[in-house]
Design a protein around this motif. Sequence first.
Motif, short mmCIF file in Angstrom:
data_model
loop_
_atom_site.label_atom_id
_atom_site.label_comp_id
_atom_site.label_asym_id
_atom_site.label_seq_id
_atom_site.Cartn_x
_atom_site.Cartn_y
_atom_site.Cartn_z
N ASP A 32 0.81 -1.22 0.00
CA ASP A 32 0.00 0.00 0.00
C ASP A 32 0.85 1.27 0.00
O ASP A 32 0.32 2.37 0.09
CB ASP A 32 -0.95 0.00 1.20
N GLY A 33 2.17 1.13 -0.10
CA GLY A 33 3.07 2.29 -0.14
C GLY A 33 3.61 2.72 1.19
O GLY A 33 4.50 3.58 1.26
N SER A 34 3.10 2.15 2.29
CA SER A 34 3.61 2.49 3.61
C SER A 34 4.95 1.80 3.85
O SER A 34 5.24 0.77 3.27
CB SER A 34 2.60 2.10 4.69
N ILE A 35 5.75 2.39 4.75
CA ILE A 35 7.04 1.80 5.11
C ILE A 35 6.90 1.02 6.40
O ILE A 35 6.41 1.54 7.41
CB ILE A 35 8.12 2.89 5.25
N TYR A 36 7.33 -0.23 6.36
CA TYR A 36 7.18 -1.09 7.53
C TYR A 36 8.14 -0.65 8.63
O TYR A 36 9.33 -0.49 8.41
CB TYR A 36 7.47 -2.54 7.15
N GLN A 37 7.60 -0.45 9.82
CA GLN A 37 8.40 -0.04 10.97
C GLN A 37 8.73 -1.24 11.84
O GLN A 37 7.87 -2.00 12.19
CB GLN A 37 7.64 1.02 11.78
#
Length: 223
Positions: A218-223
């Motif tokens: 979805d374009g988010s960066i995994y933290q």
Amino acid sequence: MSDLEHYYRILELEPGATLEEVNQAYKDLVFVWHPDRIPKDNLRLQQKAQDKLKAINEAREKLRSLKTKHQTTHQTTYHSPPPQQEKPSQTIQKPPQKPPKQNSDLSGKDYSRANLSNKDLSGRNLSYANLSGANLSDTFMHKVNLRGANLSEANLFRANLLLADLREANLRAANLIGADLSGADLRGADLTGARIRSGERLLVKLVGTNLAGAIMPDGSIYQ
């Protein structure tokens, strides 16, 4: 019961089954016992599924290794010695040549749009290789090095990527449905638009996967 018979029994096969039958049995059992097919709140069945998959993977790897070794042994060609000369003591016969070793270093190679379905690429070095649009469905890639590789739009349906190195890999728009990424290193990988779900159901195995800094579908960066 011998270890060999035990591995056949795990895959629900009769001793002496062919490599093709081993591969098919493995795919069928992985489909049945994939943890994503079991309710998350059923911890007992989740644990049973993980134990089953571990045993299935071990059995397939052992049988594949044995059958590949057996096949290589039977494929070695031995040439008849030359006709005896008048002075045989002066005739030097060369020993039979060993089959060349399979090249494990494929780094930087171009396999874009290639059909590599059902291939065994386990342990190979494919770092920075171009596999964009390649068909890698049902491919066995245990411990493969795909660091920095271009896998955009690749079909990885049911691919086995256990413990694979996928750091900084480009997986944009790749099909990962049914893939097993258990223990894989996906740090910094780009999965933008990758297919990992069917509706709300996650259909990729990510047990122990390192996703630190990865760009998620979805374009988010995994933290």
